[in-house]
Design an enzyme around this catalytic site. Structure first.
Site, PDB file in Angstrom:
ATOM      1  N   CYS A   1       0.796  -1.236   0.000  1.00  0.00           N
ATOM      2  CA  CYS A   1       0.000   0.000   0.000  1.00  0.00           C
ATOM      3  C   CYS A   1       0.826   1.282   0.000  1.00  0.00           C
ATOM      4  CB  CYS A   1      -0.947   0.002   1.199  1.00  0.00           C
ATOM      5  SG  CYS A   1      -2.253  -1.240   1.108  1.00  0.00           S
ATOM      6  N   ILE A   2       1.576   1.522   1.057  1.00  0.00           N
ATOM      7  CA  ILE A   2       2.208   2.829   1.228  1.00  0.00           C
ATOM      8  C   ILE A   2       3.225   3.162   0.128  1.00  0.00           C
ATOM      9  CG2 ILE A   2       3.471   4.323   2.819  1.00  0.00           C
ATOM     10  CD1 ILE A   2       2.287   2.745   5.112  1.00  0.00           C
TER      11      ILE A   2
END
Length: 413
Positions: free
Chosen positions: A265-266
């Site tokens: 995600c990040i």
């Protein structure tokens, strides 16, 4: 869902998002078929062996035994579902731009088998407009002629692997649909498996919100990573500064430095945002700068660690402790430790690694904690790693996790 509607759910993708969603739906009374392209994964799941940490073998086996869940490689099995959720990865390509090939493939694969009155939901993270511009045209162009009405919504996943508190049931879910009927059906579905479903006005709002959530984390991690380097250069303990700032009861949220950012995600989602901005004639300069700062962090960590080695050592031996992208899991997706290792090697170091939750990493095997080294880097704090054993041998440790404060022989990042 209303009593007359089939409570059969088909989930495309049985990884870190799809399998936990499947078990949450089973718990809520749904019958679930999990469709995945990987035959080995499907066979593993159907044998009762969970491929993800958040789902235990016991929980999976109970669902299989009761007959309310099974995994399959056959996309035609979605024909019996009243709800189909797409939970496939949306990675970056070689240019670090959005790669929607798996999402497009999933939409095209389900389309010929989508029944009339079926709700199709995208849980995959992507830029605003993906549902409307990519998924819906694919389904509409290939769906059966008698499937005159298909409902569409976006409800981006909110999965945090290894989190002991927040899960599929108690994490609020955003739901944005293309029309009022789709919204009613999508909200009813998520309210059946989650405590809270939050309605937003469109799929684009839901898609953009997911990007904002993870971009928020990216830029704050970048801020603290840059601030850490400023503090270290002047001999200030950054963790003491963070603790001091955290005493303010409003307007501040603590973040901690580390090797970089990892996971699916990040490091990935904010670049969907920067790409989307460029496609619309804009520029997310702040986000791009944050991405650059975080990408430079593994090199900074490598240099910090090598400074702990005696100058007389020509080819330092470095032991990396923890290669997963976060503690408590064996997930190495996008782990910044890969770049850390590469920078160490580029500076002439011999590098080995140890992680109790990872058996093989990028074609290499782990070593034991007694591996002879000149310095150790605690990159990820995993259970079962005895730092004291290493310190007792006189080996310096660079702690990137803030786990050993004021510990002799351990230097905090």
């Amino acid at each position: 869902m209303s009593p007359q509607v089939s409570r059969v759910l088909a989930i495309i993708g049985q990884g870190y998002v799809g399998l936990p969603l499947a078990m949450a739906a089973v718990d809520a009374g749904w019958t679930v078929v999990g469709v995945d392209n990987f035959e080995t994964k499907v066979a593993q799941i159907n044998s009762g062996k969970s491929p993800v940490e958040d789902i235990s073998d016991t929980q999976l086996q109970a669902a299989l035994t009761s007959g309310v869940y099974r995994a399959s490689t056959d996309f035609s099995s979605v024909a019996k579902a009243s709800v189909i959720t797409i939970c496939v990865p949306t990675p970056l390509d070689e240019k670090r731009e959005p790669d929607l090939s798996l999402l497009q493939s999933a939409a095209s694969a389900i389309a010929p088998f989508v029944s009339n009155e079926t709700l199709v939901v995208s849980e995959s993270t992507s830029y605003p407009g993906t549902l409307r511009d990519i998924i819906i045209p694919a389904v509409d162009s290939l769906k059966p002629k008698d499937s005159v009405k298909v409902y569409f919504a976006s409800a981006p996943e909110r999965v945090n692997p290894g989190d002991p508190v927040w899960n599929q049931k108690n994490t609020p879910r955003l739901v944005g649909a293309v029309d009022a009927e789709s919204q009613v059906k999508a909200l009813a579905f998520y309210k059946s498996i989650c405590d809270v479903a939050v309605a937003v006005s469109s799929p684009e709002v839901a898609e953009a919100a997911k990007l904002l959530e993870n971009t928020f984390r990216l830029v704050n991690i970048a801020l603290i990573n840059e601030f850490t380097q400023l503090c270290a250069s002047t001999g200030i303990n950054v963790h003491e500064v963070i603790d001091a700032a955290s005493s303010k009861p409003y307007g501040f949220m603590p973040f901690r430095p580390g090797v970089g950012v990892g996971g699916h995600c990040i490091p990935v989602d904010p670049l969907y945002l920067t790409w989307w901005a460029r496609q619309n004639g804009g520029r997310a300069e702040f986000v791009e700068a944050a991405d650059s700062i975080n990408h430079a962090m593994p090199k900074y960590v490598a240099l910090r660690a090598l400074k702990l080695v005696a100058p007389s050592v020509i080819k330092p031996k470095v032991l990396i402790l923890g290669v997963a992208y976060k503690p408590g899991v064996g997930d190495v997706r996008e782990t910044p430790v890969s770049e850390l290792r590469d920078h160490l090697k580029a500076h002439g170091a011999e590098v080995a690694w140890h992680d109790p939750l990872v058996t093989v990493w990028e074609g290499s095997d782990p070593v034991d904690l007694d591996w002879e080294c000149d310095v150790a880097i605690l990159a990820t704090k995993q259970p079962g790693v005895d730092i004291q054993q290493i310190v007792a041998r006189g080996i310096q440790v660079l702690d990137c996790t803030n786990s050993y404060k004021n510990h002799q022989g351990v230097t905090s990042l």
